[in-house]
Design an enzyme around this catalytic site. Structure first.
Site, PDB file in Angstrom:
ATOM      1  N   GLU A 194       0.802  -1.235   0.000  1.00  0.00           N
ATOM      2  CA  GLU A 194       0.000   0.000   0.000  1.00  0.00           C
ATOM      3  C   GLU A 194       0.832   1.283   0.000  1.00  0.00           C
ATOM      4  O   GLU A 194       0.608   2.168   0.822  1.00  0.00           O
ATOM      5  CB  GLU A 194      -0.955  -0.001   1.207  1.00  0.00           C
ATOM      6  CG  GLU A 194      -1.875  -1.206   1.224  1.00  0.00           C
ATOM      7  CD  GLU A 194      -2.853  -1.205   2.406  1.00  0.00           C
ATOM      8  OE1 GLU A 194      -2.743  -0.330   3.289  1.00  0.00           O
ATOM      9  OE2 GLU A 194      -3.736  -2.091   2.425  1.00  0.00           O
TER      10      GLU A 194
ATOM     11  N   GLU B 294      -6.073 -10.871  -0.951  1.00  0.00           N
ATOM     12  CA  GLU B 294      -6.870 -10.643   0.263  1.00  0.00           C
ATOM     13  C   GLU B 294      -8.357 -10.618  -0.072  1.00  0.00           C
ATOM     14  O   GLU B 294      -9.119  -9.799   0.442  1.00  0.00           O
ATOM     15  CB  GLU B 294      -6.459  -9.314   0.934  1.00  0.00           C
ATOM     16  CG  GLU B 294      -4.992  -9.255   1.267  1.00  0.00           C
ATOM     17  CD  GLU B 294      -4.573  -7.962   1.971  1.00  0.00           C
ATOM     18  OE1 GLU B 294      -5.446  -7.208   2.453  1.00  0.00           O
ATOM     19  OE2 GLU B 294      -3.357  -7.717   2.038  1.00  0.00           O
TER      20      GLU B 294
HETATM   21  C1  XIL Z   1      -6.275  -6.229   8.423  1.00  0.00           C
HETATM   22  C2  XIL Z   1      -6.599  -7.386   9.344  1.00  0.00           C
HETATM   23  O1  XIL Z   1      -7.498  -8.226   8.681  1.00  0.00           O
HETATM   24  C3  XIL Z   1      -7.202  -6.896  10.644  1.00  0.00           C
HETATM   25  O2  XIL Z   1      -7.329  -7.959  11.558  1.00  0.00           O
HETATM   26  C4  XIL Z   1      -6.313  -5.796  11.237  1.00  0.00           C
HETATM   27  O3  XIL Z   1      -6.958  -5.259  12.368  1.00  0.00           O
HETATM   28  C5  XIL Z   1      -6.045  -4.713  10.230  1.00  0.00           C
HETATM   29  O4  XIL Z   1      -5.469  -5.280   9.073  1.00  0.00           O
HETATM   30  N1  XIL Z   1      -4.867  -4.574   3.826  1.00  0.00           N
HETATM   31  C6  XIL Z   1      -3.894  -5.413   4.277  1.00  0.00           C
HETATM   32  C7  XIL Z   1      -4.175  -6.291   5.432  1.00  0.00           C
HETATM   33  O5  XIL Z   1      -2.839  -5.519   3.656  1.00  0.00           O
HETATM   34  O6  XIL Z   1      -3.027  -6.514   6.229  1.00  0.00           O
HETATM   35  C8  XIL Z   1      -5.272  -5.748   6.283  1.00  0.00           C
HETATM   36  O7  XIL Z   1      -5.572  -6.710   7.302  1.00  0.00           O
HETATM   37  C9  XIL Z   1      -6.488  -5.416   5.451  1.00  0.00           C
HETATM   38  C10 XIL Z   1      -6.156  -4.379   4.430  1.00  0.00           C
END
Ligand code: XIL
Length: 451
Positions: free
Chosen positions: A158, A266
């Site tokens: 990101e 994701e």
């Molecule tokens: C999220 C997790 O799912 C949560 O448990 C945590 O509180 C915050 O992060 N982008 C990403 C992930 O790359 O690491 C994130 O995961 C969601 C958005």
């Protein structure tokens, strides 16, 4: 145990496990009735995010072990979890996930080395040259510990801004080290573990847009200058504000054409029923249409532990039942547990009508309140439902709408007033007005039963 011993023993285990994984893949090619085996039949992995804290829950781990061929630690490898203070590395939770994955012959995606979020505050307070050293030490610390054991690492996560600017996002790394931090991170990562694929990972880059164009230009530049990058991760968190883009496949393909693998890293799609299932199908079909799309990871197993739990974005409901989205994914992957296969518990067509019920207070005043109970059908259509609501002893119900109650003491059993038919995943509800008579406590909703 010393760092060196830990590394040696981790590497030795990894070798054994690679052999086990081959056996598992060969075996599952016959069945192809799980996500992992069906994806393997297409030359892909099918992974999930995993939280170490849930591994002790039998249903969680059974579903993980049965269905998935890859895992991503959801939070356990992030900077705040692994290097909470400078130079002090803690790997206990991440090791638990990696050890479990290896015992099952699953791949592990490393997530994530350099990210502005879940970053301990000490990192942000360093000056530029110290920060550069700390960033490299962090990469070396993690990649060294797991050397040879990670399929792909999200090296940088990101780093670009949302919206139309195509600019880099402000972060300690960007602000103090400039654009070059990404390249430095990738070069450091390649030296730390030459066996791992090195990915750049981001969200809102799933379709062709200003942000994905900016990432595209960076990857193109890296490839032309020999900066080591092997893959681009597309997070793919979708909902009604951010739907599956119509040019998803085209976007994946243009990155692949730069000479990198692409991975869906994701995936979650808010919604329910057949609409959600159709969106999941689009994603799987887009990946399968791109040769270099090597695998997909959903961001969790069950809706109840999703980071966006209220949007029920995953493939298994809170009771680990397969949702219509699960069947859609399995079938898009060419799996054999298709809808209607009577052998698959939880599949539509398996004869198991089910429903869930949730309660909310929709209005409140001194002497009373209105309650609403929402009934949602499970993964196949239902013809009727029944739910019990237990009221605090003092309270009494003065009216009830969209349902027919029968009473037993302070327990009311509610059925539909007329037609209880619901499509798979669809919802209905009933409401009631209760007098508090001195108790403001909430009623308890019992099990929803469907047929
Ligand atoms: C999220 C997790 O799912 C949560 O448990 C945590 O509180 C915050 O992060 N982008 C990403 C992930 O790359 O690491 C994130 O995961 C969601 C958005």
């Amino acid at each position: 145990m010393s760092m060196t011993l830990r590394r040696l023993s981790r590497a030795a285990t990894a070798g054994l496990v690679a052999a086990a994984a081959l056996t598992a893949a060969a075996h599952s090619a016959e069945a192809a009735d799980t996500l992992g085996s069906a994806a393997a039949g297409q030359g892909r992995y099918f992974g999930t995010a995993v939280a170490a804290s849930h591994l002790g829950e039998a249903d969680y781990t059974a579903t993980l072990d049965r269905e998935f061929s890859s895992v991503t630690p959801e939070n356990e490898m992030k900077w705040d979890a692994t290097e909470p203070s400078r130079g002090t590395f803690t790997f206990t939770s991440a090791d638990r996930i990696v050890d479990h994955a290896q015992s099952q012959g699953m791949d592990v995606r490393g997530h994530t080395l350099v990210w502005h979020s879940q970053l301990p505050s000490w990192v942000g307070s360093l000056g530029a040259s110290d920060l550069r050293t700390a960033m490299k030490d962090h990469i070396n610390g993690l990649m060294g510990h797991y050397k040879g054991e990670i399929h792909s690492w999200d090296v940088v996560n990101e780093a670009f801004q949302d919206g139309g600017s195509g600019a880099r996002r402000s972060s300690p790394f960007q602000d103090k080290l400039g654009d070059g931090f990404i390249e430095e991170a990738f070069r450091t990562a390649r030296a730390a573990d030459p066996a791992a694929k090195l990915c750049y990972n981001d969200y809102n880059t799933d379709g062709v847009n200003a942000k994905s164009n900016a990432v595209y230009n960076m990857v193109k530049d890296f490839k032309s200058r020999g900066v080591p990058i092997d893959c681009v991760g597309f997070q793919s968190h979708f909902n009604s504000n951010s739907p599956v883009p119509s040019d998803y496949r085209q976007n994946l393909q243009r990155f692949a054409d730069l000479g990198v693998d692409v991975q869906i890293t994701e995936l979650d799609i808010e919604g329910s029923g057949s609409a959600q299932a159709a969106d999941y199908t689009k994603v799987v079909e887009a990946c399968l249409a791109v040769d270099r799309c090597t695998g997909m990871t959903v961001w969790g197993i069950t809706d109840k532990y999703s980071w966006r739990s209220s949007g029920t974005p995953l493939l298994f409901d809170g009771n680990y039942q397969e949702k219509p989205a699960y069947d859609a994914v399995l079938s898009a992957l060419g799996g054999s547990g298709d809808p209607g296969d009577p052998g698959d518990p939880g599949d539509p067509g398996d004869g198991t009508a089910s429903c869930t019920a949730t309660y909310t207070r929709t209005a409140d005043w001194n002497s009373g309140y209105n309650g609403q109970v929402t009934i949602t059908a499970g993964d196949e259509p239902i013809s009727t439902w029944t739910v019990t609501v237990t009221l605090p002893a003092q309270q009494s119900v003065s009216s009830l709408w969209n349902g027919t109650p029968t009473w037993n003491g302070n327990v009311m059993t509610v059925k539909p007033s007329w037609n209880g038919t619901l499509a798979a995943g669809a919802s209905t509800g009933f409401g009631f007005t209760a007098a508090k008579n001195g108790s403001d406590a909430a009623p308890t909703v019992g099990t929803c039963t469907a047929s």
